[in-house]
Each structure stands twice: as structure tokens, then as C-alpha cells.
Design an enzyme around this catalytic site. Structure first.
Site, short mmCIF file in Angstrom:
data_model
loop_
_atom_site.label_atom_id
_atom_site.label_comp_id
_atom_site.label_asym_id
_atom_site.label_seq_id
_atom_site.Cartn_x
_atom_site.Cartn_y
_atom_site.Cartn_z
N ARG A 212 31.56 38.61 38.72
CA ARG A 212 31.11 38.00 39.98
C ARG A 212 30.87 39.14 40.96
O ARG A 212 31.81 39.82 41.36
CB ARG A 212 32.15 37.02 40.51
CG ARG A 212 31.79 36.29 41.79
CD ARG A 212 32.92 35.35 42.19
NE ARG A 212 32.62 34.63 43.41
CZ ARG A 212 32.82 35.08 44.65
NH1 ARG A 212 33.34 36.30 44.81
NH2 ARG A 212 32.51 34.35 45.70
N LYS B 103 36.03 44.89 46.53
CA LYS B 103 37.39 44.64 47.03
C LYS B 103 38.04 45.96 47.45
O LYS B 103 37.66 47.05 47.04
CB LYS B 103 38.20 43.89 45.98
CG LYS B 103 37.66 42.46 45.83
CD LYS B 103 38.54 41.54 45.04
CE LYS B 103 37.96 40.11 45.11
NZ LYS B 103 38.70 39.17 44.26
#
Length: 267
Positions: free
Chosen positions: A242, A206
Site C-alpha cells: 500500500r 512512515k
């Protein structure tokens, strides 16, 4: 949790795994590298993403989940649609992972309850479930807000018939949150893991991690920073991470476990 995006426009790997056979092959690779479960998604939620037609999402995800199930590979389905979740259940999925926390589709909690499967409820404060852009926590205490909302989502899930032991929570890093929000939530991870529900951490690649090295003129891969997040998440008791790069995070999890146990065998 290894990520398989069967999408055209995911921020990291959009378009690479649209072919179901390619997606299944990639999932096999992730399992060989140490993934315990494969998260299959057919709709991107990156900033600027546009929601796809339900039939498209079904065609993308169901064949992959069915094929992996037939090979004995556990899967989760990353979807905000009840009909996609129901089809995944029929295909043998092991977990329903809804980034809207069961809020985007009025039938989702019912489908989750009827499945009897573990479910993951993510925090995402937004007026429209579509893409992850925006920042909804410019005022107030983001940690308290997220904890309060996740408790409320878990309460709604139980009221719909989902067993408490089947509920997993996700603070929703990067979803309508500033970099400062994300770091505050990570710093508070022990508060989340001390609660009654297992915690999924989804920080992989991210933007706030890619920015860690930007002050030194280095941009691009956020995998090293993701591995650091994995190590700390494992140390603080997260249920799962994840990730896109499974190998380095598998090592990180195993190192954290060996550190915690002094190198004694662990399950």
C-alpha cells in the site's frame, strides 16, 4: 495498492484530495502509473488524529468509490465503520480494508461476511481505536504477538461467516509499534507470507522509514526507502504493498518479479 486519502489531516497528503473530482483524477493517475487497486480512505489514523463524524466519512468516500467503479477501476475502502463499509459495497468497492481488524465496530464482521468480498484485517493493539500513536509492544516478542493476534482475528472473521479465501492480513506497521517493532516484523515477513493468508504491507512514508537517513542529516521524503521495502516485500511473497508513490513501487514489483523468474513473462 495506490493510496487516495480523502481527508484533511493525513500525515502525507491531507487536504490535497478532499474534492471528489480531484480524488478521482488522482486515482486515475495512480492507475496509469501502475496501481492495481485504489485504497480510498476518509478518516486519518495518523498519530494525533481525531475521528471524524460517520456522515463526513461517508460523504468523502462513497462518491469517489462509485465514480471509480463506474470507470472500471478496482477500489478498496479504508474504514473502521460498518456503515461506511456497507455504503462502499453498494457503491461497488472490491475490498474492505479495516485497520482495526474488525474490532472497532461490532457490526463490521457481519457486513464483511454479507458482502462476500475480500477483506483485509490489520493488527493494531490499542485500548482505543483512533490514532496510531503509542507503542504497545515494549515487552515480549512482537512477531509472535502479531502472528498470534492475526490468527485470532482471522478465526473470528471465519466464525462470522467470512470465507477463508477472502481473508488478507496486515501486520500493521507503525500502528502502536516502535521502529524496532516495525523492522522486526519486516524481517519476519517470510513467516507471515508462508501462512495461509495473503499479506498486505503498508509501510509507505512512515516515520521509521523517514528516519533511515536522519543520521546523515537528511530528512523528508521516505519514498526511496519505501521502494526498497516494496522490492523486499515482493521478493518475499507479499500479496500487495500500500503506497503513495505508485510509479517507483510498480517498478520495484516488476524488477522483483523479473529477478525471480529470470525475466520470463509473468502475470
Amino acid at each position: 495498492m495506490g493510496i487516495v486519502n480523502v481527508t484533511e489531516d493525513s500525515f502525507s497528503d491531507g487536504g490535497r484530495y478532499l474534492d471528489p473530482e480531484v480524488a478521482v483524477a488522482h486515482a486515475r493517475e495512480l492507475v496509469a502509473l501502475g496501481a492495481d487497486i485504489i485504497d480510498v480512505g476518509g478518516e486519518s489514523t495518523r498519530p494525533g488524529a481525531v475521528r471524524v463524524d460517520p456522515d463526513v466519512e461517508l460523504r468523502r468516500t462513497t462518491p469517489v468509490i462509485r465514480a471509480l467503479t463506474e470507470e472500471g477501476i478496482p477500489t478498496s475502502v479504508d474504514t473502521m465503520r460498518a456503515e461506511v463499509a456497507a455504503a462502499a459495497v453498494d457503491a461497488g468497492v472490491a475490498l474492505i480494508n479495516d485497520v482495526s481488524g474488525g474490532q472497532a465496530d461490532p457490526d463490521m464482521l457481519r457486513v464483511m461476511a454479507q458482502s462476500g468480498l475480500p477483506v483485509c484485517l490489520m493488527h493494531w493493539k490499542t485500548v482505543r481505536f483512533g490514532d496510531a500513536a503509542g507503542a504497545a509492544h515494549t515487552d515480549g516478542d512482537v512477531v509472535a504477538d502479531v502472528r498470534r493476534r492475526l490468527d485470532a482475528l482471522a478465526g473470528e472473521a471465519q466464525a462470522a461467516g467470512i470465507a477463508p479465501h477472502n481473508i488478507i492480513i496486515d501486520p500493521g506497521l507503525g500502528f502502536a509499534k516502535t521502529p524496532e517493532d516495525n523492522w522486526a516484523l519486516l524481517a519476519a515477513l517470510p513467516e507471515f507470507t508462508a501462512g495461509p493468508y495473503p499479506v498486505l504491507v503498508g509501510a509507505s512514508r512512515k516515520r521509521f522509514l523517514a528516519a533511515v537517513r536522519s543520521d546523515r542529516g537528511l530528512t523528508g521524503s521516505a519514498d526511496p526507502a519505501t521502494a526498497a521495502i516494496t522490492t523486499l516485500s515482493a521478493h518475499h511473497g507479499a500479496w500487495a504493498v500500500r503506497v503513495h508513490d505508485v510509479a517507483v513501487s510498480r517498478d520495484a514489483v516488476d524488477v522483483a518479479a523479473a529477478w525471480r523468474t529470470g525475466g520470463t513473462p509473468h502475470e
